[in-house]
Design a protein around this motif. Structure first.
Motif, PDB file in Angstrom:
ATOM      1  N   LEU A   1       0.830  -1.201   0.000  1.00 18.31           N
ATOM      2  CA  LEU A   1       0.000   0.000   0.000  1.00 18.31           C
ATOM      3  C   LEU A   1       0.865   1.253   0.000  1.00 18.31           C
ATOM      4  CD1 LEU A   1      -2.655  -1.048   2.674  1.00 18.31           C
ATOM      5  CD2 LEU A   1      -3.139  -0.593   0.249  1.00 18.31           C
ATOM      6  N   PRO A   2       0.455   2.293  -0.731  1.00 19.95           N
ATOM      7  CA  PRO A   2       1.184   3.566  -0.647  1.00 19.95           C
ATOM      8  C   PRO A   2       0.956   4.200   0.725  1.00 19.95           C
ATOM      9  CG  PRO A   2      -0.817   3.824  -1.943  1.00 19.95           C
ATOM     10  CD  PRO A   2      -0.692   2.358  -1.669  1.00 19.95           C
ATOM     11  N   GLU A   3       1.879   5.032   1.140  1.00 25.56           N
ATOM     12  CA  GLU A   3       1.751   5.675   2.451  1.00 25.56           C
ATOM     13  C   GLU A   3       0.435   6.442   2.552  1.00 25.56           C
ATOM     14  OE1 GLU A   3       2.444   6.680   6.273  1.00 25.56           O
ATOM     15  OE2 GLU A   3       3.677   5.326   5.063  1.00 25.56           O
ATOM     16  N   LYS A   4       0.137   7.219   1.526  1.00 32.68           N
ATOM     17  CA  LYS A   4      -1.128   7.958   1.459  1.00 32.68           C
ATOM     18  C   LYS A   4      -1.792   7.658   0.120  1.00 32.68           C
ATOM     19  CE  LYS A   4       0.488  11.688   4.463  1.00 32.68           C
ATOM     20  NZ  LYS A   4       0.677  13.156   4.589  1.00 32.68           N
ATOM     21  N   GLU A   5      -3.062   8.016  -0.001  1.00 34.98           N
ATOM     22  CA  GLU A   5      -3.777   7.728  -1.249  1.00 34.98           C
ATOM     23  C   GLU A   5      -3.085   8.400  -2.422  1.00 34.98           C
ATOM     24  OE1 GLU A   5      -7.920   7.671  -1.806  1.00 34.98           O
ATOM     25  OE2 GLU A   5      -8.378   7.197   0.289  1.00 34.98           O
ATOM     26  N   SER A   6      -3.011   7.668  -3.520  1.00 35.75           N
ATOM     27  CA  SER A   6      -2.336   8.142  -4.719  1.00 35.75           C
ATOM     28  C   SER A   6      -3.171   7.752  -5.929  1.00 35.75           C
ATOM     29  CB  SER A   6      -0.949   7.494  -4.810  1.00 35.75           C
ATOM     30  OG  SER A   6      -1.083   6.101  -5.084  1.00 35.75           O
ATOM     31  N   PRO A   7      -2.786   8.177  -7.132  1.00 38.34           N
ATOM     32  CA  PRO A   7      -3.548   7.794  -8.330  1.00 38.34           C
ATOM     33  C   PRO A   7      -3.653   6.283  -8.515  1.00 38.34           C
ATOM     34  CG  PRO A   7      -2.091   9.627  -8.837  1.00 38.34           C
ATOM     35  CD  PRO A   7      -1.743   9.182  -7.456  1.00 38.34           C
ATOM     36  N   ASP A   8      -2.699   5.521  -7.952  1.00 39.77           N
ATOM     37  CA  ASP A   8      -2.711   4.059  -8.101  1.00 39.77           C
ATOM     38  C   ASP A   8      -3.443   3.353  -6.957  1.00 39.77           C
ATOM     39  OD1 ASP A   8      -1.156   4.281 -10.405  1.00 39.77           O
ATOM     40  OD2 ASP A   8       0.711   4.278  -9.237  1.00 39.77           O
ATOM     41  N   SER A   9      -3.926   4.101  -5.960  1.00 37.83           N
ATOM     42  CA  SER A   9      -4.479   3.483  -4.759  1.00 37.83           C
ATOM     43  C   SER A   9      -5.665   2.568  -5.052  1.00 37.83           C
ATOM     44  CB  SER A   9      -4.918   4.573  -3.774  1.00 37.83           C
ATOM     45  OG  SER A   9      -3.811   5.211  -3.199  1.00 37.83           O
ATOM     46  N   ALA A  10      -6.576   3.027  -5.902  1.00 35.83           N
ATOM     47  CA  ALA A  10      -7.779   2.243  -6.168  1.00 35.83           C
ATOM     48  C   ALA A  10      -7.439   0.903  -6.808  1.00 35.83           C
ATOM     49  CB  ALA A  10      -8.736   3.033  -7.060  1.00 35.83           C
ATOM     50  N   ALA A  11      -6.518   0.918  -7.769  1.00 33.57           N
ATOM     51  CA  ALA A  11      -6.141  -0.323  -8.451  1.00 33.57           C
ATOM     52  C   ALA A  11      -5.423  -1.275  -7.498  1.00 33.57           C
ATOM     53  CB  ALA A  11      -5.252  -0.001  -9.649  1.00 33.57           C
ATOM     54  N   ILE A  12      -4.547  -0.729  -6.653  1.00 28.83           N
ATOM     55  CA  ILE A  12      -3.840  -1.564  -5.685  1.00 28.83           C
ATOM     56  C   ILE A  12      -4.824  -2.153  -4.679  1.00 28.83           C
ATOM     57  CG2 ILE A  12      -2.152  -1.534  -3.803  1.00 28.83           C
ATOM     58  CD1 ILE A  12      -0.679   0.685  -5.394  1.00 28.83           C
ATOM     59  N   GLY A  13      -5.738  -1.309  -4.190  1.00 28.40           N
ATOM     60  CA  GLY A  13      -6.733  -1.775  -3.227  1.00 28.40           C
ATOM     61  C   GLY A  13      -7.610  -2.873  -3.791  1.00 28.40           C
ATOM     62  N   LEU A  14      -7.998  -2.723  -5.058  1.00 27.01           N
ATOM     63  CA  LEU A  14      -8.836  -3.725  -5.704  1.00 27.01           C
ATOM     64  C   LEU A  14      -8.089  -5.048  -5.867  1.00 27.01           C
ATOM     65  CD1 LEU A  14     -11.745  -3.688  -6.718  1.00 27.01           C
ATOM     66  CD2 LEU A  14     -10.889  -3.159  -9.003  1.00 27.01           C
ATOM     67  N   GLU A  15      -6.817  -4.970  -6.227  1.00 28.07           N
ATOM     68  CA  GLU A  15      -6.013  -6.184  -6.375  1.00 28.07           C
ATOM     69  C   GLU A  15      -5.869  -6.908  -5.035  1.00 28.07           C
ATOM     70  OE1 GLU A  15      -1.551  -7.518  -7.933  1.00 28.07           O
ATOM     71  OE2 GLU A  15      -2.219  -5.436  -8.126  1.00 28.07           O
ATOM     72  N   LEU A  16      -5.615  -6.151  -3.968  1.00 30.23           N
ATOM     73  CA  LEU A  16      -5.493  -6.743  -2.636  1.00 30.23           C
ATOM     74  C   LEU A  16      -6.822  -7.336  -2.179  1.00 30.23           C
ATOM     75  CD1 LEU A  16      -3.299  -3.994  -0.948  1.00 30.23           C
ATOM     76  CD2 LEU A  16      -2.588  -6.356  -1.430  1.00 30.23           C
TER      77      LEU A  16
END
Length: 319
Positions: free
Chosen positions: A257-272
């Motif tokens: 996970l990124p330290e704070k929300e970033s443009p990639d956060s949604a995609a990373i969260g969905l993958e996890l």
């Protein structure tokens, strides 16, 4: 005569179909405000593919009514089974019975029977005289109503005819409760009292779920238990969830996970999220219950994407 309100589909019947379910939990607006907002949220979740929805009841002692009418709207207006949370923390046994009769008249059949949390900061809470200290006591009363056992009126005649209710009773499960013995014993008490299914608190560790259901199986408790979670988009958010709900987020998850929300956060969260679902399915989870706290968009995307991955399924409606 036609029934004014149709009885809901029982959650046990939904789960008995043997298909991995995708569902969501919504929070009523504070003090009855913003009805349009919460119903719009429900509509978006249904359109995303939520097969049933649960409605919370005053978490943390907060002033949130509306569980019954929102559950009724989900059942009647959106044609989805609804689980109404029911807390007994401030109720006597007679008040419990009276309120549950209202639920039954409205056709609500799925209840999540909870003691309920005391108001935040009130650590010395005790049950009212004539009330309950534990959820399994509430479950036992609901089971009794299902079997036609009702309370007698104080100083009044006993009823000659006692119709039974027909509730499908759910219970909260805590796979990461800090005391291992209590972790299993508390849910065993609920199952023995009459719980038909369980829903976990916030969960991000599939192995904790696996250990929990395996431990329950060893003591003969085999009711279906739905894991509940939410999308994680940053380490800051994950740390907040760990502190608030006293649960574990695996180190491997935190590291991605990124330290704070970033443009990639949604995609990373969905993958996890999908990886968590896959692990939970390997432990026999019957479905995934997505908690909707603030991020409705994220919950809708998770539900919609998961439904696509699982393949098309028959839409559930009322019988």
């Amino acid at each position: 005569m036609t029934q004014l309100f149709r009885p809901d589909v029982k959650l046990t019947d939904v789960l008995a179909r043997g298909r991995f379910t995708v569902s969501a939990e919504v929070i009523p607006p504070r003090n009855g405000a913003e009805q349009v907002q919460v119903l719009s949220q429900v509509q978006r979740l249904v359109e995303a593919g939520a097969e049933f929805l649960s409605v919370t009841k005053g978490a943390g002692g907060s002033l949130r009514g509306g569980s019954l009418p929102i559950a009724q709207a989900i059942k009647e207006g959106f044609k989805r089974p609804a689980v109404a949370h029911f807390t007994c923390r401030d109720l006597t046994r007679h008040e419990v019975e009276n309120q549950l009769i209202d639920y039954h008249y409205f056709g609500i059949r799925n209840v999540l029977a909870l003691r309920g949390d005391p108001p935040d900061g009130q650590g010395d809470w005790k049950a009212r005289e004539g009330g309950y200290s534990y959820a399994h006591e509430l479950i036992l009363q609901i089971r009794g109503m299902n079997e036609g056992r009702f309370l007698d009126r104080v100083n009044g005649p006993a009823a000659d005819i006692r119709e039974h209710t027909d509730f499908c009773i759910g219970a909260a499960a805590y796979p990461e409760h800090p005391n291992e013995e209590e972790r299993f014993r508390f849910f065993q008490l609920k199952a023995e009292a009459g719980a038909d299914y369980g829903i976990t608190d916030m969960l991000f560790d599939a192995e904790a779920y696996g250990r929990f259901v395996e431990g329950l199986d060893r003591v003969g408790v085999r009711v279906p238990i739905l894991p509940g979670t939410r999308l994680l988009k940053s380490r800051t958010q994950a740390e907040r969830m760990m502190k608030k709900f006293r649960v574990r987020v695996p180190e491997a998850t935190l590291a991605r996970l990124p330290e704070k929300e970033s443009p990639d956060s949604a995609a990373i969260g969905l993958e996890l999220f999908h990886e968590l679902v896959d692990r939970l399915r390997s432990y026999g989870a019957p479905g995934m219950h997505v908690f909707v706290i603030v991020d409705t968009d994220g919950a809708c995307h998770a539900i919609q994407d998961l439904r696509k991955r699982l393949g098309s399924a028959t839409t559930l409606g009322l019988s």
